[in-house]
Design a protein around this motif. Structure first.
Motif, mmCIF file in Angstrom:
data_model
loop_
_atom_site.group_PDB
_atom_site.id
_atom_site.type_symbol
_atom_site.label_atom_id
_atom_site.label_comp_id
_atom_site.label_asym_id
_atom_site.label_seq_id
_atom_site.Cartn_x
_atom_site.Cartn_y
_atom_site.Cartn_z
ATOM 1 N N GLY A 160 40.694 11.676 -12.577
ATOM 2 C CA GLY A 160 39.348 12.229 -12.666
ATOM 3 C C GLY A 160 38.360 11.128 -12.918
ATOM 4 N N PRO A 161 37.093 11.503 -13.074
ATOM 5 C CA PRO A 161 36.052 10.484 -13.275
ATOM 6 C C PRO A 161 36.245 9.718 -14.577
ATOM 7 C CG PRO A 161 35.102 12.713 -13.211
ATOM 8 C CD PRO A 161 36.569 12.852 -13.044
ATOM 9 N N LYS A 162 36.065 8.416 -14.482
ATOM 10 C CA LYS A 162 36.173 7.539 -15.648
ATOM 11 C C LYS A 162 35.000 6.573 -15.642
ATOM 12 C CE LYS A 162 41.157 7.587 -15.231
ATOM 13 N NZ LYS A 162 42.324 6.788 -14.876
ATOM 14 N N VAL A 163 34.529 6.249 -16.823
ATOM 15 C CA VAL A 163 33.463 5.270 -16.986
ATOM 16 C C VAL A 163 34.090 3.881 -17.043
ATOM 17 C CG1 VAL A 163 31.642 4.463 -18.539
ATOM 18 C CG2 VAL A 163 32.020 6.909 -18.219
ATOM 19 N N ALA A 164 33.524 2.957 -16.319
ATOM 20 C CA ALA A 164 33.989 1.569 -16.388
ATOM 21 C C ALA A 164 33.590 0.987 -17.743
ATOM 22 C CB ALA A 164 33.372 0.752 -15.258
ATOM 23 N N PRO A 165 34.487 0.275 -18.411
ATOM 24 C CA PRO A 165 34.157 -0.287 -19.730
ATOM 25 C C PRO A 165 32.880 -1.115 -19.730
ATOM 26 C CG PRO A 165 36.496 -0.531 -19.300
ATOM 27 C CD PRO A 165 35.868 -0.023 -18.030
ATOM 28 N N GLU A 166 32.655 -1.895 -18.669
ATOM 29 C CA GLU A 166 31.450 -2.721 -18.627
ATOM 30 C C GLU A 166 30.179 -1.870 -18.520
ATOM 31 O OE1 GLU A 166 33.390 -2.830 -14.489
ATOM 32 O OE2 GLU A 166 34.072 -2.994 -16.560
ATOM 33 N N ASP A 167 30.277 -0.704 -17.890
ATOM 34 C CA ASP A 167 29.116 0.203 -17.826
ATOM 35 C C ASP A 167 28.811 0.795 -19.196
ATOM 36 O OD1 ASP A 167 28.865 -0.301 -15.122
ATOM 37 O OD2 ASP A 167 29.883 1.553 -14.506
ATOM 38 N N LEU A 168 29.863 1.184 -19.901
ATOM 39 C CA LEU A 168 29.647 1.730 -21.245
ATOM 40 C C LEU A 168 29.124 0.638 -22.174
ATOM 41 C CD1 LEU A 168 29.810 4.310 -22.905
ATOM 42 C CD2 LEU A 168 32.074 3.568 -23.663
ATOM 43 N N ALA A 169 29.658 -0.568 -22.058
ATOM 44 C CA ALA A 169 29.172 -1.683 -22.885
ATOM 45 C C ALA A 169 27.687 -1.920 -22.642
ATOM 46 C CB ALA A 169 29.974 -2.948 -22.594
ATOM 47 N N ARG A 170 27.254 -1.848 -21.398
ATOM 48 C CA ARG A 170 25.839 -2.027 -21.067
ATOM 49 C C ARG A 170 24.999 -0.923 -21.728
ATOM 50 N NH1 ARG A 170 26.347 -1.653 -16.024
ATOM 51 N NH2 ARG A 170 27.261 -3.697 -15.793
ATOM 52 N N LEU A 187 25.515 8.861 -25.029
ATOM 53 C CA LEU A 187 26.342 9.833 -24.318
ATOM 54 C C LEU A 187 26.702 9.168 -23.001
ATOM 55 C CD1 LEU A 187 24.247 13.024 -25.102
ATOM 56 C CD2 LEU A 187 26.221 12.122 -26.349
ATOM 57 N N GLY A 188 27.900 8.598 -22.940
ATOM 58 C CA GLY A 188 28.257 7.647 -21.904
ATOM 59 C C GLY A 188 28.577 8.188 -20.532
ATOM 60 N N ASP A 189 28.681 9.507 -20.390
ATOM 61 C CA ASP A 189 28.999 10.066 -19.082
ATOM 62 C C ASP A 189 28.498 11.501 -18.997
ATOM 63 O OD1 ASP A 189 30.791 11.300 -20.811
ATOM 64 O OD2 ASP A 189 32.580 10.674 -19.735
ATOM 65 N N GLU A 190 28.595 12.053 -17.798
ATOM 66 C CA GLU A 190 28.126 13.427 -17.574
ATOM 67 C C GLU A 190 28.890 14.423 -18.430
ATOM 68 O OE1 GLU A 190 25.532 14.793 -15.934
ATOM 69 O OE2 GLU A 190 24.903 12.726 -15.652
ATOM 70 N N LEU A 191 30.186 14.221 -18.596
ATOM 71 C CA LEU A 191 30.982 15.133 -19.413
ATOM 72 C C LEU A 191 30.435 15.197 -20.834
ATOM 73 C CD1 LEU A 191 33.423 17.007 -19.767
ATOM 74 C CD2 LEU A 191 34.802 14.957 -20.217
ATOM 75 N N SER A 192 30.190 14.055 -21.442
ATOM 76 C CA SER A 192 29.672 14.024 -22.816
ATOM 77 C C SER A 192 28.288 14.651 -22.897
ATOM 78 C CB SER A 192 29.615 12.591 -23.337
ATOM 79 O OG SER A 192 30.914 12.067 -23.439
ATOM 80 N N ARG A 193 27.436 14.364 -21.925
ATOM 81 C CA ARG A 193 26.095 14.963 -21.932
ATOM 82 C C ARG A 193 26.180 16.476 -21.789
ATOM 83 N NH1 ARG A 193 25.204 9.880 -19.622
ATOM 84 N NH2 ARG A 193 25.647 10.530 -17.488
ATOM 85 N N GLY A 194 27.063 16.968 -20.926
ATOM 86 C CA GLY A 194 27.214 18.406 -20.739
ATOM 87 C C GLY A 194 27.768 19.113 -21.958
ATOM 88 N N VAL A 195 28.790 18.515 -22.562
ATOM 89 C CA VAL A 195 29.384 19.131 -23.754
ATOM 90 C C VAL A 195 28.387 19.127 -24.907
ATOM 91 C CG1 VAL A 195 31.181 18.880 -25.515
ATOM 92 C CG2 VAL A 195 31.766 18.683 -23.087
ATOM 93 N N LYS A 196 27.692 18.016 -25.108
ATOM 94 C CA LYS A 196 26.700 17.964 -26.186
ATOM 95 C C LYS A 196 25.635 19.031 -25.986
ATOM 96 C CE LYS A 196 24.382 16.165 -29.686
ATOM 97 N NZ LYS A 196 23.799 14.907 -30.011
ATOM 98 N N ALA A 197 25.190 19.224 -24.751
ATOM 99 C CA ALA A 197 24.174 20.239 -24.462
ATOM 100 C C ALA A 197 24.691 21.639 -24.740
ATOM 101 C CB ALA A 197 23.714 20.124 -23.009
ATOM 102 N N GLY A 198 25.990 21.836 -24.591
ATOM 103 C CA GLY A 198 26.559 23.158 -24.799
ATOM 104 C C GLY A 198 26.969 23.473 -26.218
ATOM 105 N N LEU A 199 26.818 22.543 -27.145
ATOM 106 C CA LEU A 199 27.266 22.764 -28.517
ATOM 107 C C LEU A 199 26.565 23.926 -29.211
ATOM 108 C CD1 LEU A 199 27.797 19.155 -29.879
ATOM 109 C CD2 LEU A 199 29.547 20.845 -29.299
ATOM 110 N N ALA A 200 25.369 24.245 -28.793
ATOM 111 C CA ALA A 200 24.633 25.343 -29.441
ATOM 112 C C ALA A 200 25.115 26.703 -28.948
ATOM 113 C CB ALA A 200 23.134 25.207 -29.174
#
Length: 159
Positions: free
Chosen positions: A114-124, A138-151
């Motif tokens: 599945g989709p993975k973030v490259a370490p150098e992209d996250l470091a940037r 929030l380093g990727d779409e998954l994290s942004r989506g889950v954070k948005a859904g926490l409420a």
């Protein structure tokens, strides 16, 4: 800058594991590791003008599928610690950054298709956040989506 990037997993259910030794290892590494490193370096950061403490967490800080219960619990505890450390270290001028990411392209996630973030992209992203005084990445779409859904309802995450 101090970066806590501890991560081990056992892929074990806390309810059915024959013993909790693997879970203790996961908690020691993923929670107590960052706590101990932070305790050791926070005074040094403070003496040197504040700096930044970066804790690499996980989207599993917010989700807890049974197969990752120990890892999720450890990362949730690390997220809580990150928030507490942020309050405690703010007065010495230390920026505390929590980094959430789904899968990063590392050996630990090599088995994931599945989709993975490259370490150098996250470091940037992390360096940009530190430079801009941001407390969360929030380093990727998954994290942004889950954070948005926490409420929303908890059951929405049981897929």
């Amino acid at each position: 800058m101090v970066i806590n990037n501890a991560g081990v997993g056992s892929n074990g259910s806390l309810l059915t594991a024959p013993d909790l030794d693997a879970a203790r290892t996961v908690l020691e590494t993923n929670f107590f590791g960052p706590v101990n490193v932070s305790r050791a370096f926070a005074p040094i950061l403070g003496r040197n003008g504040g700096g930044a403490l970066v804790n690499v967490l996980s989207v599993l800080s917010w989700l807890a599928p049974p197969v990752t219960a120990d890892y999720s619990a450890a990362k949730a505890a690390a997220w809580s610690f990150t928030n507490s450390a942020r309050w405690a270290l703010r007065r010495q001028g230390t920026l505390v950054v929590g980094v959430h990411v789904g899968y990063m392209d590392t050996d630990m996630a090599a088995h994931v298709d599945g989709p993975k973030v490259a370490p150098e992209d996250l470091a940037r992203q992390v360096l940009d956040a530190v430079e801009n005084g941001q407390e969360e990445v929030l380093g990727d779409e998954l994290s942004r989506g889950v954070k948005a859904g926490l409420a929303g309802p908890v059951a929405a995450f049981e897929r």
